[in-house]
Design a protein around this motif. Sequence first.
Motif, mmCIF file in Angstrom:
data_model
loop_
_atom_site.group_PDB
_atom_site.id
_atom_site.type_symbol
_atom_site.label_atom_id
_atom_site.label_comp_id
_atom_site.label_asym_id
_atom_site.label_seq_id
_atom_site.Cartn_x
_atom_site.Cartn_y
_atom_site.Cartn_z
ATOM 1 N N TYR A 360 10.972 33.120 81.137
ATOM 2 C CA TYR A 360 10.880 32.139 82.198
ATOM 3 C C TYR A 360 12.261 31.704 82.656
ATOM 4 O O TYR A 360 12.540 30.537 82.858
ATOM 5 N N GLU A 364 15.882 26.351 88.922
ATOM 6 C CA GLU A 364 15.013 25.243 89.325
ATOM 7 C C GLU A 364 15.104 25.059 90.843
ATOM 8 O O GLU A 364 16.175 25.171 91.426
ATOM 9 N N CYS A 373 2.233 18.133 87.971
ATOM 10 C CA CYS A 373 2.720 17.689 86.655
ATOM 11 C C CYS A 373 2.024 16.395 86.235
ATOM 12 O O CYS A 373 1.734 16.191 85.059
ATOM 13 N N GLY A 410 5.161 20.095 77.117
ATOM 14 C CA GLY A 410 5.558 21.169 78.033
ATOM 15 C C GLY A 410 4.538 21.486 79.112
ATOM 16 O O GLY A 410 4.778 22.373 79.944
ATOM 17 N N THR A 413 6.049 21.174 82.710
ATOM 18 C CA THR A 413 6.954 22.275 83.045
ATOM 19 C C THR A 413 6.150 23.534 83.349
ATOM 20 O O THR A 413 6.453 24.265 84.290
ATOM 21 N N TYR A 414 5.104 23.764 82.560
ATOM 22 C CA TYR A 414 4.309 24.981 82.712
ATOM 23 C C TYR A 414 3.666 25.074 84.099
ATOM 24 O O TYR A 414 3.636 26.136 84.707
ATOM 25 N N LYS A 419 9.388 25.398 89.303
ATOM 26 C CA LYS A 419 10.074 25.799 88.053
ATOM 27 C C LYS A 419 11.000 24.705 87.534
ATOM 28 O O LYS A 419 12.073 24.981 86.993
ATOM 29 N N ARG A 420 10.644 23.444 87.788
ATOM 30 C CA ARG A 420 11.469 22.337 87.287
ATOM 31 C C ARG A 420 11.289 22.262 85.773
ATOM 32 O O ARG A 420 10.157 22.208 85.273
ATOM 33 N N ASN A 421 12.388 22.249 85.055
ATOM 34 C CA ASN A 421 12.302 22.169 83.595
ATOM 35 C C ASN A 421 12.173 20.694 83.198
ATOM 36 O O ASN A 421 13.076 20.087 82.624
ATOM 37 N N HIS A 424 12.704 19.454 79.587
ATOM 38 C CA HIS A 424 14.115 19.471 79.175
ATOM 39 C C HIS A 424 14.802 18.174 79.624
ATOM 40 O O HIS A 424 15.497 17.515 78.844
ATOM 41 N N HIS A 425 14.586 17.790 80.892
ATOM 42 C CA HIS A 425 15.217 16.565 81.404
ATOM 43 C C HIS A 425 14.676 15.331 80.683
ATOM 44 O O HIS A 425 15.422 14.413 80.359
#
Length: 449
Positions: A360, A364, A373, A410, A413-414, A419-421, A424-425
């Motif tokens: 992946y 982003e 989300c 997650g 994100t999925y 594709k924003r992580n 992680h942020h």
Amino acid sequence: MKKTFRGGTHPPEWKLTAEQPGEKLKLPEKVYVPILQHIGAPAIPLVKKGDEVKKGQPIADPGGFVSVPVHSPVSGKVVSIGTYPHAFGRDVETITIESDGADEWHENIKEDADWESVDAKTIRERVRNAGLAGMGGAAFPTHVKLSPPEEKPINTVIINGAECEPYLTSDHRLMLEKPAEILAGAQIVSKAVGAKRTFVGIEDNKPDAVSVLKKAVKDGKFDIKVVSLPVKYPQGAEKQLINAITGREVPPPPGLPMDVGCLVQNVGSCVAIYNAVRFNKPLIERYVTVSGHAVNNPVNLIARIGTPFSELVEAAGGYTKDAAKLLNGGPMMGSAQWTDMVPVIKGTSGIVVLNKEEAYISDEQPCICCGRCISVCPVFLLPTNIARLAEFERFEDAENLGALECMECGSCTYVCPSKRNLVHHIRFGKTSIMALKKKEAQQTKSKGA
Ligand code: SF4
Ligand code: SF4
């Protein structure tokens, strides 16, 4: 309609190893046993370089109440004590033992013929002495979970056989191969906390495990109910499992399952609890799935704690040419590893190797405000807003939006089309909030001193 929780998502299951029975991995020549494999204080080494040890012998003592001892997974000689790479992402003090090949148990590992009549206090002692920490990945010391305060009585025990992470099948195989041990362990847990009801929750993509456990309940006359749950990620998260089975809502952090009278144990932990109480056996090996499209022959292995990941990947036929990412755990909640020297620890349920496509790796893109989300977040947060606040280092605002309630599943994100992580942020935000809190507490303390 089957019971479930609100939110969640449906990543591809990729249960490549569902039909692969647990195979004993060959005895490693050397094991690398970290003194920290659990949440809490690291254990304190009891041995020194040159000491001879037996399999199951304690080699480190608990460093406090929220801590567990560590045992030698082989018989042999301590060859070094020093820092070594660890799946937690940093180097950790590690006891390295060279196996003598004899694999001889320590003399204290004996069956208690009267194990069924031991009281709750003895159960907790044996569980602690066996070094048990949650085997579903959370690694919380098991004896602490079995010691709820008096004002928070437990009436319901839930055994977690959901295994909702893609690729992982170690719990699935355990349910097929050791059902009686799981149920005996579940019964011991309920006895230790005085629970009135015991459930085993299993996602319905494992119908064989559901029927094997239902049969074992009937054959063994266990007072335990096996519940089949719809496939949905993260069904295996504690709070979501409790909500799906009992309808109870665990309050946000610092709320815990005990606040709603529940206790959750993983199926692997149940087998370990049974072995600890009946045989005084410590936790020195476990089922580990080695899978992903970038290993040649995905397998389920029974591996000694301390065995390097590289030996498990080798037993799975090695890496394919396009291997891109090595994970401790599954692709949703697992953590990327920079080296396969890291050893198996008590919480290692799987090792997953992703190829370039799966890893992946993509840039982003800006948020398009689609709201996906938000709709999947199982704890009803606004992932896009929290992630953005964390990126701009507006930590107080991120906290006010509930950043610390994020369990880093997650899901956001999925599903993000940009594709924003997000996770992680948010994780960065959480770490920064906690660091600021710690600093504030230190400043207040030094002012008061
Ligand atoms: S915000 Fe946290 S809890 Fe919610 S979906 Fe994202 S990772 Fe999961
Ligand atoms: S899923 Fe991605 S694009 Fe959609 S609102 Fe969330 S962050 Fe924005």
